[in-house]
Design a protein around this motif. Structure first.
Motif, short mmCIF file in Angstrom:
data_model
loop_
_atom_site.label_atom_id
_atom_site.label_comp_id
_atom_site.label_asym_id
_atom_site.label_seq_id
_atom_site.Cartn_x
_atom_site.Cartn_y
_atom_site.Cartn_z
N ASP A 326 0.74 -1.28 -0.02
CA ASP A 326 -0.04 -0.01 0.12
C ASP A 326 0.87 1.38 -0.13
OD1 ASP A 326 -2.42 -0.67 -0.32
OD2 ASP A 326 -3.10 -1.20 1.90
N SER A 327 2.02 1.16 0.31
CA SER A 327 3.12 2.24 0.43
C SER A 327 3.50 2.76 -1.09
CB SER A 327 4.18 2.11 1.41
OG SER A 327 5.12 1.01 0.51
N SER A 328 3.44 1.83 -1.98
CA SER A 328 3.69 2.04 -3.44
C SER A 328 2.46 2.92 -3.87
CB SER A 328 4.02 0.97 -4.08
OG SER A 328 2.84 0.30 -4.28
N GLU A 329 2.75 3.02 -5.28
CA GLU A 329 1.78 3.78 -5.84
C GLU A 329 0.46 3.06 -6.24
OE1 GLU A 329 1.24 6.36 -10.00
OE2 GLU A 329 3.27 6.64 -8.86
N VAL A 330 -0.64 3.20 -5.74
CA VAL A 330 -1.70 2.29 -6.13
C VAL A 330 -2.91 2.93 -6.70
CG1 VAL A 330 -3.44 0.99 -4.74
CG2 VAL A 330 -0.96 0.80 -3.80
N ILE A 331 -3.25 2.02 -7.84
CA ILE A 331 -4.43 2.49 -8.41
C ILE A 331 -5.70 1.83 -7.88
CG2 ILE A 331 -5.52 2.62 -10.86
CD1 ILE A 331 -2.67 1.88 -12.00
N GLU A 332 -6.55 2.45 -7.38
CA GLU A 332 -7.61 2.10 -6.69
C GLU A 332 -8.99 2.55 -7.23
OE1 GLU A 332 -7.35 2.55 -2.53
OE2 GLU A 332 -9.58 2.06 -2.27
N MET A 333 -9.95 1.63 -7.41
CA MET A 333 -11.35 1.74 -7.81
C MET A 333 -12.32 1.01 -7.14
SD MET A 333 -10.93 2.06 -11.96
CE MET A 333 -12.60 3.10 -12.12
N ASP A 533 -9.55 -2.94 -17.46
CA ASP A 533 -9.75 -1.69 -18.55
C ASP A 533 -8.91 -0.46 -18.26
OD1 ASP A 533 -11.02 -1.60 -21.32
OD2 ASP A 533 -11.59 0.27 -20.62
N GLU A 534 -9.15 -0.01 -17.00
CA GLU A 534 -8.42 1.05 -16.43
C GLU A 534 -6.75 0.90 -16.28
OE1 GLU A 534 -9.46 3.85 -15.98
OE2 GLU A 534 -8.08 5.13 -14.72
N LEU A 535 -6.52 -0.18 -16.17
CA LEU A 535 -5.15 -0.63 -16.00
C LEU A 535 -4.36 -0.57 -17.21
CD1 LEU A 535 -5.19 -3.27 -12.95
CD2 LEU A 535 -4.59 -1.02 -12.85
N ALA A 536 -5.21 -1.09 -18.44
CA ALA A 536 -4.68 -1.10 -19.38
C ALA A 536 -4.37 0.35 -20.09
CB ALA A 536 -5.59 -1.90 -20.46
N VAL A 537 -5.39 1.20 -19.81
CA VAL A 537 -5.51 2.58 -20.06
C VAL A 537 -3.86 3.20 -19.58
CG1 VAL A 537 -6.42 4.90 -19.91
CG2 VAL A 537 -7.63 2.96 -20.86
N LYS A 538 -3.95 2.97 -18.37
CA LYS A 538 -2.95 3.40 -17.46
C LYS A 538 -1.50 2.96 -17.92
CE LYS A 538 -4.50 5.80 -13.61
NZ LYS A 538 -6.08 5.93 -14.12
N SER A 539 -1.55 1.71 -18.37
CA SER A 539 -0.17 1.10 -18.91
C SER A 539 0.15 1.68 -20.30
CB SER A 539 -0.24 -0.28 -18.48
OG SER A 539 -1.02 -0.92 -19.58
N GLY A 540 -0.82 2.38 -20.87
CA GLY A 540 -0.73 2.50 -22.40
C GLY A 540 -0.62 1.42 -23.36
N LYS A 541 -1.39 0.51 -22.98
CA LYS A 541 -1.71 -0.65 -23.88
C LYS A 541 -3.11 -0.81 -24.25
CE LYS A 541 2.22 -3.41 -22.25
NZ LYS A 541 2.62 -2.88 -20.74
N ASP A 542 -3.17 -1.77 -25.40
CA ASP A 542 -4.70 -1.67 -25.54
C ASP A 542 -5.10 -2.94 -24.61
OD1 ASP A 542 -5.18 -4.50 -27.34
OD2 ASP A 542 -3.16 -3.69 -27.66
N PRO A 543 -6.60 -3.20 -24.62
CA PRO A 543 -7.14 -3.67 -23.43
C PRO A 543 -6.81 -5.13 -23.96
CG PRO A 543 -9.02 -2.76 -24.69
CD PRO A 543 -7.61 -2.09 -25.26
N ASN A 703 -16.89 -0.20 -20.55
CA ASN A 703 -15.76 0.24 -21.13
C ASN A 703 -15.89 0.70 -22.41
OD1 ASN A 703 -14.48 -1.03 -18.97
ND2 ASN A 703 -14.07 -3.14 -19.86
N ALA A 704 -16.83 0.39 -23.11
CA ALA A 704 -17.21 1.13 -24.41
C ALA A 704 -17.54 2.46 -24.20
CB ALA A 704 -18.32 0.31 -25.05
N VAL A 705 -18.39 2.74 -23.04
CA VAL A 705 -18.78 4.14 -22.70
C VAL A 705 -17.70 5.04 -22.33
CG1 VAL A 705 -20.35 5.48 -21.00
CG2 VAL A 705 -21.22 3.34 -21.97
N TYR A 706 -16.54 4.23 -21.56
CA TYR A 706 -15.31 4.97 -21.05
C TYR A 706 -14.84 5.53 -22.43
CZ TYR A 706 -10.95 5.99 -19.68
OH TYR A 706 -9.44 6.45 -19.68
N ARG A 707 -14.66 4.91 -23.42
CA ARG A 707 -14.11 5.22 -24.57
C ARG A 707 -14.79 6.43 -25.39
NH1 ARG A 707 -12.11 0.98 -23.31
NH2 ARG A 707 -9.91 0.85 -23.75
N LEU A 708 -16.22 6.45 -24.99
CA LEU A 708 -16.78 7.58 -25.81
C LEU A 708 -16.87 8.65 -24.77
CD1 LEU A 708 -20.14 5.74 -26.67
CD2 LEU A 708 -18.67 6.69 -28.24
N THR A 709 -16.81 8.73 -23.40
CA THR A 709 -17.00 9.93 -22.57
C THR A 709 -15.82 10.06 -21.91
OG1 THR A 709 -17.78 8.55 -20.63
CG2 THR A 709 -19.42 9.43 -22.24
N GLY A 710 -14.69 9.34 -21.71
CA GLY A 710 -13.53 9.27 -20.73
C GLY A 710 -14.22 9.29 -19.44
#
Lengths: 720, 161, 203
Positions: A326-333, A533-543, A703-710
């Motif tokens: 938890d002390s590292s950079e954690v992506i949380e949702m 899907d969020e992690l893929a975006v964060k890592s700059g890769k396609d899902p 995930n499709a809606v994310y691509r439409l609206t961010g």
């Protein structure tokens, strides 16, 4: 998959029991003892996969087949048909080993009087998969038995006989199965013959039309509520509007004089009425005034407040490597899903007749054996005094794993001395459903420099699914500490991630929640796959490639990768928005069946529109590929309905809505105009089919809606 | 009261105590035609849809007294195994039903639709076919509705129609 | 001042149109007054009573401004995507009469009355003020070409309108709310208002 799979066990010759003549000329009944002791394996693996073999009672001979004098085979199915196509699959399996054509085989629900009782349920997508081995072995054995008798009648040796279309042929002479078995009293039971190779089958693997198709197109009376008996009366039972309400007293005086009322029923645990007609029973029910005691008021907000990760008891159900740092950079949702209703169109109902020391119960049930046990117990009968006559179900989805209404109808019938039919009103269906529990999910992960997941953790809280269910022995949960239903889909399927934790939190809710098609899968996958899907975006890769990179090449991983790739290729997956439409990707593994889906979505006036869904699934052997596809289509549409619209609310302890419409569900206009299903076969036996395709759809849409609206949609029902 | 009507081509006279009894229950329980289904009793799901003088009606919300003198068609009268209605034929060809419970209502609504709009567009279907199916057979139903329109068009004798 | 002038011009247009209509229908009893100078207390009270009813959801739910019938005390859009259709009766095969009959159905909670349908497209009341509704209903161009006599008849004798006081049970078996003025009082108020010249007060 466990190596000591009980499905691989051969049907023992010595356990074959044969009875001749059920009162009809030329009737052959074959019975057998099947497997005992159902749960003796790695219990956690079982809990995850729900990989259950067919479970016979192991106590009584079971009638599986009859040969009628007009040369038809009747298969008595211990599994019920609720739309999932099981009857068709079972008939194909039996016909192929029996050497009969599809129009020479009929299938009926086994009444408990025949002894062929499944002690568990029809559910968990296990019917075809669980009977794959034993049913074919039974059919093959019976074919050989018929051949033995045919050989005697034709005066040839068994080896010279060939069988096809329910006919035996040797040296130019032919005899029907019916003629071969006529008058047989002493049967020779051969050793279980070897089963045929998959390629040899004429029906298995082919898109045969549903065996119940005509009955359902021409309106035949095949459902529970269609059952009739002479002199039948109609019952109704009063139910409270509020959750947690307990009966105090009732005033039935007004109801007593209502037209058509035969008798008011006042039992310790329910108040009801029996009348001449459905309408009269319902009218009289309205006139019964019941005083209910309600301890406290509940609201949706209060439920949400207690249904939180961190509340209640935690069980660690998956542990690989170490916990996330938890002390590292954690992506949380965080994610959540609401209370969902089954909303099957045929209300729960039953026709019961208690005649002296015998009870007959016609009912749409997924738990034939449990229904019988409960009725017998209440009536003070032995179980053999109760015959359950299962009917076709007007939708199951897990709703018919609870049948206390059978007990109430039996009690009413015994009191009035006539058959009593009774069913839920739609309001009762909605208020007294055994709901899909609401859920709450917290996902955390961190990525390494190359964008790969270092560690991931899923905490989820859910109302009960299987805990306290009379279907499962209590020790399952005391050993696990977790709810075997709620955890479906909760596990991490990305096996190449070195550090994984999955924690199931359990709280008690003040209303009944239970099994809903695919159990925890829909909500858990929504959370998991939105997060991936969020992690893929964060890592700059396609899902797609991001997912593939986190899967090992073991059997499960290879199959999962294959469906992910197949879905992406078939859908021409792209991150781009084309003509206002975006694609969303998601995948899940449920009970060993991997499934990936791509949803094509647009937004119109803020409303989510799903245009097309591409689905790739590996169910192993698709006994009936057309019906496997139908299950995919249906799951996708049911999943769209649950993901976009459905939600029960609680106000002043009252569950609402109580009617279709206010309880919004997908209609024709919401169904995708294109559903493209690709089936893969990664193993050489059938796997679960009816629930796995319900997993990915919610996340695929979000995930499709994310691509439409961010914007990430994190709560079901999804609203853009 | 005595209420007379035609059902599936047969004349019936019924003794009915309460003329407000929903037609659904008269058909299911007194006439024993079980193809018309009870789903909600609130005219919301459409499982009880049948035809009255050719119009789609939800029979759970239709007092039997209104049926006097009218002609009712239920799924049993739409067609039969030997001579299926184009809608039933299309339903068979597309293998539409799953649990099957809602299907008669959908087929009756479709039969009414094809009388009004012989070649319905997707939009026509979306607007007019608003029954509820829980198994999610809508995808196949849409295909079957288009197919039924085609079968019906082909089956009309161009000389005598 | 500018606003008033605009109003008068509009009114003039209506009157001219009205005369055109009058020649064909032969009406000349009532005149639509567009003035605040002749109001009297009794007429104003009658107008208030009438409008308490006409602005109630029992009435407005069927006079939508978006072609979508409304339902219930909260005037939510009709479930299942029902809209006006070509003849104010819904869609071709699934229309008002698929579910609504000529009487309320207490079994299903589906309301019913003779000629159950939406008010025609031009009679949009939803979202209008009392004065705007009154103007609309007296405007032959927006009331289906009704003469004031015919409008009076619609308001006081049309079974579909009077259904508002007999709205039956809803789907949960509860009585629907009736308008806040009893039927007899309402009818008397409408008649009085018409007899007093159908004076629409200024906003």
């Amino acid at each position: 998959m466990s190596k000591t799979n009980k499905k691989g066990k051969k049907v023992s010759r010595r356990k074959f029991l044969v009875r001749g003549g059920l009162g009809t000329l030329g009737v052959l009944a074959v019975g057998t003892y099947l497997f005992r002791n159902p749960i003796r394996r790695n219990i956690l693996a079982y809990a995850n996969s729900m990989d259950m073999a067919y479970m016979g009672s192991g106590m009584e001979p079971m009638i599986w087949f009859e040969v009628t004098s007009d040369n038809q085979i009747i298969l008595h199915s211990p599994k019920v048909e609720m739309g999932q196509g099981t009857f068709t699959g079972l008939a194909q399996m039996a016909a192929d080993e029996l050497d009969v054509s599809m129009n020479q085989i009929q299938i009926v629900h086994a009444q408990t009087d025949t002894g062929n009782i499944d002690t568990f349920s029809t559910g968990g997508s296990t019917s075809v998969a669980g009977l794959w081995q034993p049913l074919r072995e039974l059919a093959a054995t019976m074919r050989e038995m018929i051949k033995v008798e045919g050989a005697k009648k034709l005066g040839v040796s068994v080896n010279e006989i060939s069988s096809e279309n329910a006919q035996l042929t040797a040296a130019g002479n032919s005899i029907t199965y019916a003629d071969a078995v006529k008058d047989v009293t002493e049967w020779e039971v051969p050793n279980t013959p070897p089963l045929r190779d998959l390629k040899e089958y004429k029906f298995i693997g082919k898109p045969i039309a549903r065996i119940d198709l005509e009955a359902k197109v021409f309106g035949d009376p095949i459902f529970g509520l269609d059952a009739e008996m002479p002199d039948m009366l109609y019952g109704a039972v009063v139910r409270p509007d509020k959750i947690g309400a307990t009966f105090v007293s009732s005033d039935t005086s007004a109801a007593e004089s209502m037209p058509g009322v035969v008798q008011i029923i006042q039992e310790e645990d329910f108040v009801g009425v029996v009348a001449r007609s459905y309408s009269e029973a319902e009218n009289a029910k309205q006139a019964i005034k019941v005083d209910w005691s309600v301890e406290r008021d509940w609201s949706s907000e209060e439920i949400q407040a207690i249904l939180q990760v961190g509340e209640g008891n935690a069980s660690l159900i998956q542990k690989e490597g170490s916990d996330i740092d938890d002390s590292s950079e954690v992506i949380e949702m965080e994610f959540s899903s609401p209370i969902g209703a089954h909303a099957q169109i045929e209300p729960n109902g039953v026709l019961a007749y208690v005649n002296g020391d015998k009870a007959t119960i016609h009912i749409s049930t997924q738990v034939v054996n449990l229904t019988r046990k409960e009725v017998a117990k209440r009536l003070g009968f032995d179980e053999v005094q109760v015959n359950i006559v299962p009917t076709y179900l007007g939708g199951g989805f897990g709703r018919r794993l609870h049948t206390p209404h059978a007990v109430q109808a039996a009690v009413m019938s015994r009191i009035v001395g006539k058959p009593v039919k009774y069913c839920f009103s739609r309001k009762e269906e909605f208020q007294h459903d055994m709901f899909r529990p609401p859920t709450h999910h917290v996902l955390k992960a961190n990525l390494d420099e190359s964008g790969m997941i270092k560690a991931i953790r899923h905490d989820f809280s859910s109302g009960d699914v299987a805990i306290d269910s009379p279907l499962l022995p209590g020790f399952v949960h005391s050993i696990l500490g977790a709810d075997v239903g709620a955890i479906r889909g909760g596990f991490c399927q990305y096996s190449a991630i070195p550090n994984i934790r999955t924690v199931s939190w359990h709280v008690e809710l003040p209303f009944a929640t239970s099994w809903w098609r695919s159990l925890g899968l829909l909500a858990n996958t929504f959370a998991w796959e939105s997060f991936m899907d969020e992690l893929a975006v964060k890592s700059g890769k396609d899902p797609v490639s991001f997912r593939l990179a986190h899967i090992q090449d073991d059997e499960a991983g290879t199959r999962l990768k294959a469906v992910i790739q197949a879905a992406a290729v078939k859908a021409n997956y792209t991150d781009e928005i084309v003509d206002g439409r975006a694609m969303g990707f998601a995948a899940s593994t449920d009970a060993g069946t991997p499934c990936a889906q791509v949803a094509e979505v647009s937004l119109k006036n803020g409303k989510i529109k799903v245009h097309k869904v591409t689905c790739a699934m590996d169910p192993g052997v698709a006994v009936n590929p057309d019906q496997v596809k139908a299950q995919c289509e249906g799951s996708i549409i049911m999943g769209i309905s649950a993901s976009l619209f459905e939600k029960m609310e609680i106000r002043n302890s009252e569950l609402s809505p109580t009617i279709y419409g206010p309880y919004q569900m997908a209609l024709m206009k919401h169904a995708p105009k294109e559903i493209d299903v690709v089936l893969l076969q990664g193993i050489d036996k059938p796997g679960p089919v009816g629930e796995p395709p319900l997993g990915p759809i919610g996340a695929a849409i979000a995930n499709a809606v994310y691509r439409l609206t961010g914007e990430r949609l994190t709560a079901m029902p999804l609203q853009a | 009261m005595t209420i007379s009507f035609q059902i599936n081509g047969q004349a019936k006279s019924m003794d009915i105590e309460d003329g407000n009894t929903p037609l659904l229950w008269v058909i299911r329980d007194m006439l024993n035609h079980k193809g018309t289904k009870f789903g909600c009793g609130k005219a919301a799901c459409g499982a009880c849809t049948l035809l009255i003088d050719g119009e789609a009606v939800r029979s759970c919300s239709y007092a039997v007294k209104f049926a006097a003198g009218k002609s009712i068609t239920t799924i049993e009268g739409l067609g039969n195994k030997e001579n299926p209605h184009p809608v039933q034929q299309a339903w068979i060809e597309e293998i539409v039903p799953q649990c099957g419970y809602c299907q008669p209502g959908f087929m009756m609504a479709t039969a009414a639709l094809l009388e009004k709009i012989p070649q319905p567009t997707d939009e026509d279907i979306d607007k007019n076919i608003i029954n509820v199916c829980r198994c999610g057979t809508y995808y196949r139903m849409r295909k079957a509705i288009h197919k039924a329109a085609q079968i019906k068009a082909e089956s009309i004798d161009p000389i005598n129609s | 001042m500018k606003k008033r002038l605009h109003f008068s011009l509009l009114f003039l247009g209506l009157v001219i149109f009205g005369f055109g209509l009058a020649s064909s229908t032969g009406y000349n009893t009532y005149y639509v007054s567009e003035t605040d100078s002749v109001e009297n207390a009794s007429s104003s009270e009658a107008f208030d009573k009438m409008m308490q009813v006409l602005t109630h959801e029992r009435c407005v739910n069927c006079h939508p401004n978006d072609n979508v019938p409304k339902q219930g005390a909260d005037s939510h859009p009709h479930y299942f995507g029902i809209t006006r259709g070509d003849e104010n009766m819904g869609y071709q095969a699934t229309n008002c009469a698929t579910c609504h009959q000529s009487e309320n159905n207490d079994y299903s909670g589906v309301p019913g009355a003779p000629e159950w349908s939406l008010a025609p497209d031009k009679m949009k009341w939803e979202g209008l003020s009392r004065v705007e509704i009154a103007k609309s209903m007296m405007d032959a161009e927006r009331n289906g070409g009704r003469t004031p006599e015919e409008t009076l008849h619609h308001l006081t004798e049309h079974e579909l309108v009077l259904w508002a006081w007999n709205p039956g049970l809803d789907a949960n078996g509860n009585l629907r709310e009736v308008p806040p003025v009893p039927k007899d009082e309402y009818i008397a108020a409408v008649k009085e208002w018409f007899e007093n010249g159908a004076v629409i007060p200024s906003e």
